[in-house]
Design an enzyme around this catalytic site. Structure first.
Site, PDB file in Angstrom:
ATOM      1  N   HIS A  26      51.691  37.248  40.940  1.00  0.00           N
ATOM      2  CA  HIS A  26      50.287  37.136  40.536  1.00  0.00           C
ATOM      3  C   HIS A  26      50.033  35.934  39.629  1.00  0.00           C
ATOM      4  CE1 HIS A  26      49.168  40.970  42.325  1.00  0.00           C
ATOM      5  NE2 HIS A  26      50.251  41.502  41.794  1.00  0.00           N
ATOM      6  N   GLU A  66      55.649  50.223  46.463  1.00  0.00           N
ATOM      7  CA  GLU A  66      54.294  50.331  45.931  1.00  0.00           C
ATOM      8  C   GLU A  66      53.270  50.740  46.979  1.00  0.00           C
ATOM      9  OE1 GLU A  66      53.464  46.565  44.044  1.00  0.00           O
ATOM     10  OE2 GLU A  66      54.866  45.526  45.341  1.00  0.00           O
ATOM     11  N   ASP A  75      49.644  49.180  42.551  1.00  0.00           N
ATOM     12  CA  ASP A  75      49.233  49.189  43.952  1.00  0.00           C
ATOM     13  C   ASP A  75      49.315  50.584  44.561  1.00  0.00           C
ATOM     14  OD1 ASP A  75      48.800  46.254  45.095  1.00  0.00           O
ATOM     15  OD2 ASP A  75      50.363  46.158  43.585  1.00  0.00           O
TER      16      ASP A  75
END
Length: 282
Positions: A46, A180, A207
Site C-alpha cells: 500500500h 485475507e 481485507d
C-alpha cells in the site's frame, strides 16, 4: 552455522517473534532501528514501490558498531518486504528485486489458492536441477551481488543460504502468505499440505473483515471464527501464524491464542512490545 535471519532463528527455537510494519524509506528505518523489534516488514503493498529508496532503508538498519564488535553481520531487526503483487498476479519480479537488495523474506498479499502459494515459494528460489527438495521449482533470476554484500557473505555462501526455510533447513529466506479472504481460509489446509517452503502465515484482518461485511471490526464473531480456523490449520501443519494488530490491550489474549509473530506500530517503542516479551518469557 550462525543464523543471519533472526525471525527463522526464533521460530526454530519455538519462541515468539515481535515486529512491526513500516514505510519502505530511510526515515522510517532510522526511527525503527533502535526500537527492539526482531523483524521489520517494509510495507510496499500500500506504499510506493521505489527500489532505490528501499535499498537505502535496508542500509540504515545495519549497525556498524555491532558488526565491528563481532556480534553479528546481520541487522538486529530482520528486514522483510511485503510486495505489492497479490499472490495470484504471478508478478515474481517484485520479489526478485527485494531479494536482490538483501531482504530476508517476502510477505505475499492475497494468497488464495494452492497455485498462488506455489508461485510465492517458487519466486523466492533459484532454479536448481537435481538439488534435494527441489519442489516448488525456483523461478528467481540470478543477480546476487548486492544481496551477498548486504548479508556480509561471499556469493558462493549466499547461493548456499539463499533458499526458503523450512524446505531448506539451512535456508535464510522466509516466505510468508497473507490469508485475507474466505477463499484463502478454505484453501489454507491444502496450501500447507501441498506446498513445502511456507514459513509463516499472516492473517489479513482488514481485507477479511471487508469481505465478511464488517470492515475493521476485528473482534466480530464472524471474523474471529475465520481467524481461529487459520490458527488451527497453522498448528496442524506446524507453521507459525502472525497477528498484524497487537496492542497493549490485546497482547495477552494474542499470546494465549497461539500467535507466534506479533506485529505492532513501529514508529516508537510500543508498550505492548515490552509487555508481550514479558508474557512470552523473553
Amino acid at each position: 552455522m550462525t543464523r543471519l535471519n533472526r525471525v527463522i532463528d526464533l521460530l526454530e527455537r519455538g519462541e515468539t517473534v515481535f515486529g512491526g510494519f513500516l514505510s519502505p524509506d530511510p526515515t522510517a528505518a532510522v526511527g525503527a532501528r533502535g526500537v527492539g523489534y526482531d523483524a521489520l516488514i517494509f510495507e510496499a503493498e500500500h506504499k510506493p514501490w521505489d527500489v532505490p529508496v528501499l535499498k537505502d532503508a535496508f542500509q540504515y538498519l545495519l549497525d556498524r558498531r555491532q558488526i565491528r564488535e563481532g556480534e553479528s553481520i546481520a541487522p538486529a531487526a530482520t528486514p522483510i518486504v511485503r510486495v505489492p503483487a497479490n499472490g495470484g498476479e504471478r508478478s515474481q519480479w517484485h520479489a526478485k528485486q527485494a531479494l536482490d537488495l538483501g531482504a530476508f523474506g517476502i510477505i505475499w498479499p492475497h494468497v488464495d489458492t494452492v497455485e498462488d502459494a506455489r508461485n510465492a515459494v517458487a519466486a523466492c528460489r533459484y532454479p536448481r536441477i537435481g538439488r534435494p527438495a527441489s519442489e516448488p521449482s525456483g523461478l528467481r533470476g540470478d543477480s546476487p551481488a548486492w544481496a551477498a554484500r548486504y548479508w556480509g557473505v561471499t556469493t558462493e555462501e549466499y547461493y548456499e543460504r539463499a533458499d526458503v526455510w523450512p524446505l531448506a533447513p539451512d535456508g535464510e529466506l522466509l516466505v510468508g502468505l497473507m490469508i485475507e479472504s474466505v477463499e484463502a481460509v478454505e484453501n489454507l489446509d491444502a496450501m500447507l499440505e501441498q506446498v513445502p517452503g511456507i514459513g509463516l502465515i499472516l492473517i489479513g484482518e482488514g481485507d477479511l473483515s471487508q469481505e465478511l461485511g464488517v470492515p475493521r471490526q476485528y473482534e466480530h464473531p464472524t471474523v474471529l471464527e475465520h481467524k481461529d480456523q487459520v490458527l488451527e490449520i497453522g498448528a496442524k501443519h506446524g507453521v507459525a501464524v502472525g497477528h498484524p494488530h497487537v496492542t497493549e490491550k490485546n497482547v495477552e489474549q494474542v499470546l494465549e491464542q497461539g500467535y507466534r509473530l506479533l506485529l505492532t506500530a513501529p514508529v516508537v517503542r510500543h508498550p505492548g512490545l515490552d509487555r508481550g516479551r514479558t508474557l512470552a518469557g523473553r
